[in-house]
Write a protein that holds these residues in place. Structure first.
Motif, short mmCIF file in Angstrom:
data_model
loop_
_atom_site.label_atom_id
_atom_site.label_comp_id
_atom_site.label_asym_id
_atom_site.label_seq_id
_atom_site.Cartn_x
_atom_site.Cartn_y
_atom_site.Cartn_z
N ASP A 1 37.60 39.01 51.83
CA ASP A 1 38.26 40.31 51.73
C ASP A 1 39.69 40.22 51.22
O ASP A 1 40.30 41.24 50.90
N THR A 2 40.24 39.00 51.16
CA THR A 2 41.61 38.83 50.67
C THR A 2 41.60 38.32 49.24
O THR A 2 40.67 37.63 48.82
N GLN A 3 42.62 38.66 48.50
CA GLN A 3 42.72 38.26 47.10
C GLN A 3 43.59 37.02 46.91
O GLN A 3 43.58 36.43 45.84
N ASP A 4 44.34 36.64 47.93
CA ASP A 4 45.32 35.58 47.74
C ASP A 4 44.86 34.21 48.26
O ASP A 4 45.66 33.31 48.43
N MET B 1 39.39 27.95 49.32
CA MET B 1 37.97 28.32 49.15
C MET B 1 37.08 27.09 49.21
O MET B 1 36.03 27.11 49.84
N ARG B 2 37.50 26.04 48.53
CA ARG B 2 36.70 24.80 48.55
C ARG B 2 36.57 24.26 49.96
O ARG B 2 35.50 23.81 50.36
N SER B 3 37.65 24.28 50.70
CA SER B 3 37.63 23.80 52.07
C SER B 3 36.68 24.64 52.93
O SER B 3 35.88 24.10 53.71
N LEU B 4 36.75 25.95 52.76
CA LEU B 4 35.88 26.84 53.51
C LEU B 4 34.41 26.61 53.14
O LEU B 4 33.55 26.55 54.02
#
Length: 101
Positions: A58-61, A67-70
């Motif tokens: 939901d966030t753009q920043d 993202m890779r870690s998640l």
């Protein structure tokens, strides 16, 4: 003791990422309770990561590294949940009453 088709897939892997199984007649024994506890932790972690992923999307920043870690954490959690589902599905299949023809 249990028969080979009644082995419980445990929620951890052995050497070489090979599956580990438990053979016991005591579903309340130490190893069964340990496996139940670890499965509960794994499912709780997956739930928390799912909530975190929803927030991140939901966030753009969010950075590419973030993202890779998640995604790496989600992949691990999905593997754990898959193993729990396979184990529980197998337990249900072996404990279900058989139909007579």
């Amino acid at each position: 003791m249990t028969t080979p088709n009644e082995l419980r897939l445990l929620p951890w892997s052995g050497p070489g990422d090979k599956p580990c199984y438990l053979s016991t007649d005591d579903p309340d024994g130490y190893m069964s309770r340990l496996a139940d506890s670890i499965e509960a932790i794994q499912l709780g972690t997956a739930k928390e990561l799912l909530e975190e992923a929803s927030e991140v999307l939901d966030t753009q920043d969010t950075s590419l590294q973030g993202m890779r870690s998640l995604v790496k954490e989600l992949t691990g959690a999905l593997g754990d949940v898959y193993r729990v589902a396979m184990s529980r599905g197998h337990l249900l299949a072996t404990s279900a009453p058989r139909e007579s023809n």
